[in-house]
Design a protein around this motif. Structure first.
Motif, PDB file in Angstrom:
ATOM      1  N   THR A  33     -19.097-105.454  60.332  1.00  0.00           N
ATOM      2  CA  THR A  33     -17.832-105.142  60.987  1.00  0.00           C
ATOM      3  C   THR A  33     -17.878-105.720  62.405  1.00  0.00           C
ATOM      4  O   THR A  33     -18.864-106.353  62.797  1.00  0.00           O
ATOM      5  N   ASP A  34     -16.848-105.448  63.181  1.00  0.00           N
ATOM      6  CA  ASP A  34     -16.840-105.891  64.573  1.00  0.00           C
ATOM      7  C   ASP A  34     -17.834-105.105  65.425  1.00  0.00           C
ATOM      8  O   ASP A  34     -18.115-105.485  66.555  1.00  0.00           O
ATOM      9  N   GLU A  35     -18.410-104.022  64.875  1.00  0.00           N
ATOM     10  CA  GLU A  35     -19.339-103.183  65.633  1.00  0.00           C
ATOM     11  C   GLU A  35     -20.800-103.302  65.201  1.00  0.00           C
ATOM     12  O   GLU A  35     -21.689-102.977  65.991  1.00  0.00           O
ATOM     13  N   GLU A  36     -21.052-103.706  63.959  1.00  0.00           N
ATOM     14  CA  GLU A  36     -22.431-103.680  63.481  1.00  0.00           C
ATOM     15  C   GLU A  36     -22.620-104.490  62.215  1.00  0.00           C
ATOM     16  O   GLU A  36     -21.650-104.840  61.538  1.00  0.00           O
ATOM     17  N   ILE A  37     -23.890-104.731  61.913  1.00  0.00           N
ATOM     18  CA  ILE A  37     -24.294-105.261  60.612  1.00  0.00           C
ATOM     19  C   ILE A  37     -25.224-104.220  60.007  1.00  0.00           C
ATOM     20  O   ILE A  37     -26.288-103.933  60.563  1.00  0.00           O
ATOM     21  N   SER A  38     -24.788-103.641  58.899  1.00  0.00           N
ATOM     22  CA  SER A  38     -25.595-102.644  58.201  1.00  0.00           C
ATOM     23  C   SER A  38     -26.251-103.293  56.998  1.00  0.00           C
ATOM     24  O   SER A  38     -25.669-104.164  56.355  1.00  0.00           O
ATOM     25  N   LEU A  39     -27.454-102.828  56.698  1.00  0.00           N
ATOM     26  CA  LEU A  39     -28.223-103.369  55.590  1.00  0.00           C
ATOM     27  C   LEU A  39     -28.867-102.221  54.834  1.00  0.00           C
ATOM     28  O   LEU A  39     -29.412-101.290  55.428  1.00  0.00           O
ATOM     29  N   VAL A  40     -28.783-102.282  53.511  1.00  0.00           N
ATOM     30  CA  VAL A  40     -29.553-101.402  52.641  1.00  0.00           C
ATOM     31  C   VAL A  40     -30.409-102.320  51.789  1.00  0.00           C
ATOM     32  O   VAL A  40     -29.902-103.250  51.159  1.00  0.00           O
ATOM     33  N   CYS A  41     -31.712-102.071  51.811  1.00  0.00           N
ATOM     34  CA  CYS A  41     -32.640-102.928  51.071  1.00  0.00           C
ATOM     35  C   CYS A  41     -33.863-102.114  50.671  1.00  0.00           C
ATOM     36  O   CYS A  41     -34.043-100.979  51.124  1.00  0.00           O
ATOM     37  N   ALA A  42     -34.692-102.708  49.836  1.00  0.00           N
ATOM     38  CA  ALA A  42     -35.962-102.068  49.497  1.00  0.00           C
ATOM     39  C   ALA A  42     -36.753-101.881  50.784  1.00  0.00           C
ATOM     40  O   ALA A  42     -36.794-102.778  51.635  1.00  0.00           O
ATOM     41  N   THR A  43     -37.358-100.736  50.942  1.00  0.00           N
ATOM     42  CA  THR A  43     -38.105-100.445  52.168  1.00  0.00           C
ATOM     43  C   THR A  43     -39.161-101.501  52.435  1.00  0.00           C
ATOM     44  O   THR A  43     -39.347-101.927  53.580  1.00  0.00           O
ATOM     45  N   SER A  44     -39.805-101.972  51.399  1.00  0.00           N
ATOM     46  CA  SER A  44     -40.842-102.995  51.560  1.00  0.00           C
ATOM     47  C   SER A  44     -40.286-104.333  52.036  1.00  0.00           C
ATOM     48  O   SER A  44     -41.038-105.191  52.487  1.00  0.00           O
ATOM     49  N   LYS A  45     -38.974-104.517  51.950  1.00  0.00           N
ATOM     50  CA  LYS A  45     -38.332-105.774  52.345  1.00  0.00           C
ATOM     51  C   LYS A  45     -37.522-105.643  53.631  1.00  0.00           C
ATOM     52  O   LYS A  45     -36.765-106.547  53.993  1.00  0.00           O
ATOM     53  N   THR A  46     -37.663-104.521  54.339  1.00  0.00           N
ATOM     54  CA  THR A  46     -36.884-104.307  55.557  1.00  0.00           C
ATOM     55  C   THR A  46     -37.299-105.309  56.634  1.00  0.00           C
ATOM     56  O   THR A  46     -38.477-105.427  56.951  1.00  0.00           O
TER      57      THR A  46
END
Length: 121
Positions: A33-46
């Motif tokens: 968004t204009d405020e952030e980039i959110s990511l959901v991923c495997a913890t091992s790939k953070t």
């Protein structure tokens, strides 16, 4: 309705940019968004360029391709979990929805969903 348990540990985080995100990984959910980039991923790939993160999430996927005309599927699941004091992080894709629950609540979440008639596979 079938819910597929996904045997991956997930992290929900904010990243500065997408340069360290491997879009070839099995599970990568990105929102910008204009405020952030959110990511959901495997913890091992953070990636290392996270500014904030929350580890310890598990997930289920609503099985099958959901038609856009279907109403209330995510609402019904989230209501069942909310009534049992279980918080969620929901992700919608073109085909279906994913419901993430903190690992400490995951087994209980599956139990209450089964009690309400959802089949866990």
């Amino acid at each position: 309705m079938e819910l597929k348990r996904i045997d991956t540990n997930f992290t929900v985080c904010k990243v500065a940019d997408l340069s360290q995100v491997n879009m070839e990984d099995e599970f990568v959910f990105v929102s910008k968004t204009d405020e952030e980039i959110s990511l959901v991923c495997a913890t091992s790939k953070t990636p290392s360029n996270t500014s904030e993160r929350s580890d310890g999430w598990k997930a289920v996927r609503i099985e099958g391709k959901l038609d856009f005309s279907l109403i209330g599927i995510l609402s019904k699941i989230s209501t069942v979990l909310a009534k049992n004091n279980i918080g969620i992080f929901a992700i919608s894709t073109y085909n279906t929805d994913y419901i993430l629950v903190k690992e400490a609540d995951f087994d209980y979440a599956l139990k209450v969903l089964e009690e309400k008639g959802y089949r866990i596979v």
